[in-house]
Design a protein around this motif. Structure first.
Motif, PDB file in Angstrom:
ATOM      1  N   ARG A 253      29.610  65.714  -2.875  1.00 45.89           N
ATOM      2  CA  ARG A 253      29.571  65.410  -4.308  1.00 45.89           C
ATOM      3  C   ARG A 253      28.682  66.360  -5.107  1.00 45.89           C
ATOM      4  O   ARG A 253      28.615  66.255  -6.333  1.00 45.89           O
ATOM      5  N   ASP A 254      27.997  67.305  -4.461  1.00 44.88           N
ATOM      6  CA  ASP A 254      27.039  68.163  -5.153  1.00 44.88           C
ATOM      7  C   ASP A 254      27.678  68.883  -6.334  1.00 44.88           C
ATOM      8  O   ASP A 254      28.748  69.503  -6.204  1.00 44.88           O
ATOM      9  N   ALA A 255      26.983  68.820  -7.477  1.00 44.94           N
ATOM     10  CA  ALA A 255      27.464  69.461  -8.702  1.00 44.94           C
ATOM     11  C   ALA A 255      26.284  69.694  -9.622  1.00 44.94           C
ATOM     12  O   ALA A 255      25.232  69.051  -9.485  1.00 44.94           O
ATOM     13  N   ILE A 256      26.432  70.613 -10.559  1.00 43.51           N
ATOM     14  CA  ILE A 256      25.389  70.880 -11.542  1.00 43.51           C
ATOM     15  C   ILE A 256      25.964  70.730 -12.946  1.00 43.51           C
ATOM     16  O   ILE A 256      27.176  70.805 -13.147  1.00 43.51           O
ATOM     17  N   LEU A 257      25.076  70.531 -13.890  1.00 42.97           N
ATOM     18  CA  LEU A 257      25.476  70.282 -15.268  1.00 42.97           C
ATOM     19  C   LEU A 257      25.215  71.513 -16.125  1.00 42.97           C
ATOM     20  O   LEU A 257      24.138  72.113 -16.064  1.00 42.97           O
ATOM     21  N   GLU A 258      26.199  71.870 -16.926  1.00 40.81           N
ATOM     22  CA  GLU A 258      26.034  72.945 -17.902  1.00 40.81           C
ATOM     23  C   GLU A 258      25.863  72.324 -19.287  1.00 40.81           C
ATOM     24  O   GLU A 258      26.633  71.445 -19.683  1.00 40.81           O
ATOM     25  N   VAL A 259      24.836  72.771 -19.999  1.00 39.26           N
ATOM     26  CA  VAL A 259      24.563  72.305 -21.360  1.00 39.26           C
ATOM     27  C   VAL A 259      24.871  73.450 -22.315  1.00 39.26           C
ATOM     28  O   VAL A 259      24.326  74.550 -22.166  1.00 39.26           O
ATOM     29  N   ILE A 260      25.740  73.201 -23.281  1.00 38.96           N
ATOM     30  CA  ILE A 260      26.176  74.236 -24.222  1.00 38.96           C
ATOM     31  C   ILE A 260      25.694  73.853 -25.615  1.00 38.96           C
ATOM     32  O   ILE A 260      26.054  72.789 -26.134  1.00 38.96           O
ATOM     33  N   VAL A 261      24.854  74.702 -26.206  1.00 46.20           N
ATOM     34  CA  VAL A 261      24.196  74.372 -27.467  1.00 46.20           C
ATOM     35  C   VAL A 261      24.629  75.348 -28.555  1.00 46.20           C
ATOM     36  O   VAL A 261      24.541  76.564 -28.388  1.00 46.20           O
ATOM     37  N   ASP A 262      25.084  74.798 -29.658  1.00 38.78           N
ATOM     38  CA  ASP A 262      25.437  75.588 -30.839  1.00 38.78           C
ATOM     39  C   ASP A 262      24.903  74.845 -32.057  1.00 38.78           C
ATOM     40  O   ASP A 262      25.581  73.991 -32.632  1.00 38.78           O
ATOM     41  N   GLY A 263      23.674  75.150 -32.423  1.00 36.58           N
ATOM     42  CA  GLY A 263      23.048  74.408 -33.508  1.00 36.58           C
ATOM     43  C   GLY A 263      22.846  72.958 -33.117  1.00 36.58           C
ATOM     44  O   GLY A 263      22.321  72.649 -32.038  1.00 36.58           O
ATOM     45  N   SER A 264      23.290  72.046 -33.956  1.00 35.31           N
ATOM     46  CA  SER A 264      23.157  70.622 -33.661  1.00 35.31           C
ATOM     47  C   SER A 264      24.319  70.096 -32.822  1.00 35.31           C
ATOM     48  O   SER A 264      24.371  68.904 -32.509  1.00 35.31           O
ATOM     49  N   ASN A 265      25.245  70.976 -32.467  1.00 42.63           N
ATOM     50  CA  ASN A 265      26.376  70.594 -31.621  1.00 42.63           C
ATOM     51  C   ASN A 265      26.052  70.913 -30.159  1.00 42.63           C
ATOM     52  O   ASN A 265      25.883  72.078 -29.791  1.00 42.63           O
ATOM     53  N   THR A 266      25.962  69.883 -29.359  1.00 40.00           N
ATOM     54  CA  THR A 266      25.655  70.042 -27.938  1.00 40.00           C
ATOM     55  C   THR A 266      26.765  69.403 -27.117  1.00 40.00           C
ATOM     56  O   THR A 266      27.175  68.280 -27.376  1.00 40.00           O
ATOM     57  N   SER A 267      27.251  70.133 -26.133  1.00 41.27           N
ATOM     58  CA  SER A 267      28.291  69.611 -25.252  1.00 41.27           C
ATOM     59  C   SER A 267      27.904  69.854 -23.799  1.00 41.27           C
ATOM     60  O   SER A 267      26.988  70.640 -23.503  1.00 41.27           O
ATOM     61  N   PHE A 268      28.617  69.180 -22.891  1.00 39.23           N
ATOM     62  CA  PHE A 268      28.274  69.236 -21.479  1.00 39.23           C
ATOM     63  C   PHE A 268      29.516  69.534 -20.650  1.00 39.23           C
ATOM     64  O   PHE A 268      30.606  69.080 -20.960  1.00 39.23           O
ATOM     65  N   GLN A 269      29.297  70.300 -19.577  1.00 39.94           N
ATOM     66  CA  GLN A 269      30.378  70.619 -18.654  1.00 39.94           C
ATOM     67  C   GLN A 269      29.888  70.399 -17.228  1.00 39.94           C
ATOM     68  O   GLN A 269      28.825  70.896 -16.843  1.00 39.94           O
ATOM     69  N   THR A 270      30.633  69.628 -16.450  1.00 43.08           N
ATOM     70  CA  THR A 270      30.264  69.387 -15.058  1.00 43.08           C
ATOM     71  C   THR A 270      30.896  70.449 -14.167  1.00 43.08           C
ATOM     72  O   THR A 270      32.046  70.830 -14.363  1.00 43.08           O
ATOM     73  N   HIS A 271      30.136  70.923 -13.175  1.00 44.05           N
ATOM     74  CA  HIS A 271      30.614  71.965 -12.278  1.00 44.05           C
ATOM     75  C   HIS A 271      30.362  71.555 -10.825  1.00 44.05           C
ATOM     76  O   HIS A 271      29.207  71.376 -10.416  1.00 44.05           O
ATOM     77  N   SER A 272      31.418  71.416 -10.060  1.00 42.98           N
ATOM     78  CA  SER A 272      31.284  71.098  -8.643  1.00 42.98           C
ATOM     79  C   SER A 272      30.819  72.323  -7.876  1.00 42.98           C
ATOM     80  O   SER A 272      31.241  73.450  -8.159  1.00 42.98           O
ATOM     81  N   LEU A 273      29.937  72.097  -6.898  1.00 37.99           N
ATOM     82  CA  LEU A 273      29.500  73.176  -6.006  1.00 37.99           C
ATOM     83  C   LEU A 273      30.317  73.206  -4.726  1.00 37.99           C
ATOM     84  O   LEU A 273      30.095  74.063  -3.863  1.00 37.99           O
ATOM     85  N   THR A 274      31.265  72.263  -4.593  1.00 32.18           N
ATOM     86  CA  THR A 274      32.091  72.188  -3.375  1.00 32.18           C
ATOM     87  C   THR A 274      33.581  72.160  -3.712  1.00 32.18           C
ATOM     88  O   THR A 274      34.392  71.742  -2.889  1.00 32.18           O
ATOM     89  N   ARG A 275      33.912  72.549  -4.951  1.00 31.93           N
ATOM     90  CA  ARG A 275      35.301  72.640  -5.414  1.00 31.93           C
ATOM     91  C   ARG A 275      36.007  71.276  -5.482  1.00 31.93           C
ATOM     92  O   ARG A 275      37.224  71.203  -5.343  1.00 31.93           O
ATOM     93  N   GLN A 276      35.251  70.235  -5.695  1.00 35.89           N
ATOM     94  CA  GLN A 276      35.868  68.941  -5.937  1.00 35.89           C
ATOM     95  C   GLN A 276      36.279  68.817  -7.398  1.00 35.89           C
ATOM     96  O   GLN A 276      35.721  69.488  -8.269  1.00 35.89           O
ATOM     97  N   GLU A 277      37.234  67.951  -7.679  1.00 38.68           N
ATOM     98  CA  GLU A 277      37.614  67.684  -9.063  1.00 38.68           C
ATOM     99  C   GLU A 277      36.600  66.739  -9.687  1.00 38.68           C
ATOM    100  O   GLU A 277      36.232  65.731  -9.088  1.00 38.68           O
TER     101      GLU A 277
END
Length: 347
Positions: A253-277
């Protein structure tokens, strides 16, 4: 030691308002304040599994370093338990991780990172803050006071009010999920992670403060002590504050979180480290955890292994020596008392 003096000076200058950039004490890379858009990675528990005896970071991290570098994150925020044993792991980490990571690394210390002053002697202060764009990033040490935030730590949060002006985003990072006891709908979650038996001051002092700050800024609190978990992510919102937990355990299940910041707009993207969906971060909410968090059957075949780990770790023998010392003192005290009681006063 000279390196620590340099970082202490840089930290002092930065906290005094004379500098805007932060330099990572791990790989000497700089986090610059001046930018408009940026993205960064967040995760915790880089030593991975409790069974990892290699003195190296988790294989899921080392195996994905090239990919992480290719994404060119502005920085990598780690949420504690970077090391398994800070007293012995540092050379291996510097060789395999710190020297190869091409983005500034920031760590929020966990219980495995603190042993005497080893961590502080090598990497400096454990409570600090820095700015990126119009955002404030606050690093707090939840091991220092067993989960309580001191006046100095609360001061870092209070500094988010700059002469009445609000930040676009405020990010608070801790190892422990000290916020879990502040909300009744989180009861039963994170029950086996690092927590204070006597509770903490989150509900009484911290919660009102961050909820007030959330009226003017997007406020995110991220923690890395998850214990047994059905996923590498947890997401929860209450009173304008977003709470996130994320960590790896050297599991599929290992995965890391990506935080994307554009001013006051913040979004998140999950990324698997083992190629899981993976699903979106918001999917890993209270309902997901309550329906998927099961108790794994105990593997009795691991008992000999656990005994081996216990008997070969210096902390076990420290305990044995202190116990022997305590028993000896009590024995001598009782023996002396009995000898005195046998001595009859002369007539």
């Amino acid at each position: 030691m000279n390196r620590i003096v340099v970082y202490f000076v840089l930290f002092f200058i930065s906290s005094s308002g004379l500098a805007n950039d932060y330099i990572s004490p791990f790989n000497s890379l700089e986090i610059k304040k001046d930018t408009t858009k940026y993205h960064f990675f967040v995760s915790g528990h880089f030593y991975g599994s409790d069974k990892n005896q290699s003195g190296l970071p988790a294989n899921t991290i080392l195996g994905n370093l090239d990919w992480i570098n290719q994404q060119e994150p502005y920085m990598f925020i780690h949420l504690g338990d970077l090391f398994k044993d800070v007293n012995t792991n540092i050379p291996n980490y510097e060789r395999t991780l710190f020297s190869k990571l091409k983005s500034p690394l920031v760590n929020t210390v966990g219980n495995h990172d603190i042993s005497g002053t080893t961590y502080q002697d090598n990497y400096g202060e454990t409570d600090f803050s820095f700015e990126v764009a119009n955002d404030l990033h606050i690093i707090l040490d939840t091991e220092k006071n067993n989960g309580d935030l001191s006046n100095e730590q609360l001061g870092l949060i209070k500094s988010a009010q700059r002469a009445g002006l609000a930040y676009d985003n405020i990010f608070i990072y801790t190892h422990r999920t000290i916020w879990k006891d502040g909300y009744s709908d989180l009861n039963g979650l994170f029950s086996d992670n690092t927590q204070s038996i006597t509770g903490n001051n989150f509900s009484s002092e911290v919660k009102p403060l961050i909820e007030d700050l959330a009226k003017n800024s997007n406020l995110y609190w991220m923690s890395g002590s998850m214990g047994t978990a059905p996923a590498s992510f947890f997401h929860y919102e209450n009173s304008g504050v977003t709470f996130i937990a994320t960590a790896i355990r050297e599991l599929p299940r290992d995965a890391i979180l990506e935080v994307i910041v554009d001013g006051s707009n913040t979004s998140f993207q999950t990324h698997s480290l083992t190629r899981q969906e993976l699903s979106s971060l918001e999917t890993y909410n209270v309902e997901f955890w309550q329906s998927n968090l099961g108790v794994e059957p105990y593997n009795y075949k691991l008992i000999p292994y656990y005994f081996e780990v216990m008997l070969t770790h210096r902390f076990f023998w420290y305990g044995v020596l202190w116990t022997f010392f305590g028993v000896t003192v009590i024995y001598l005290f009782v023996r002396r008392k009995k000898r005195k009681s046998k001595i009859k006063p002369s007539a």
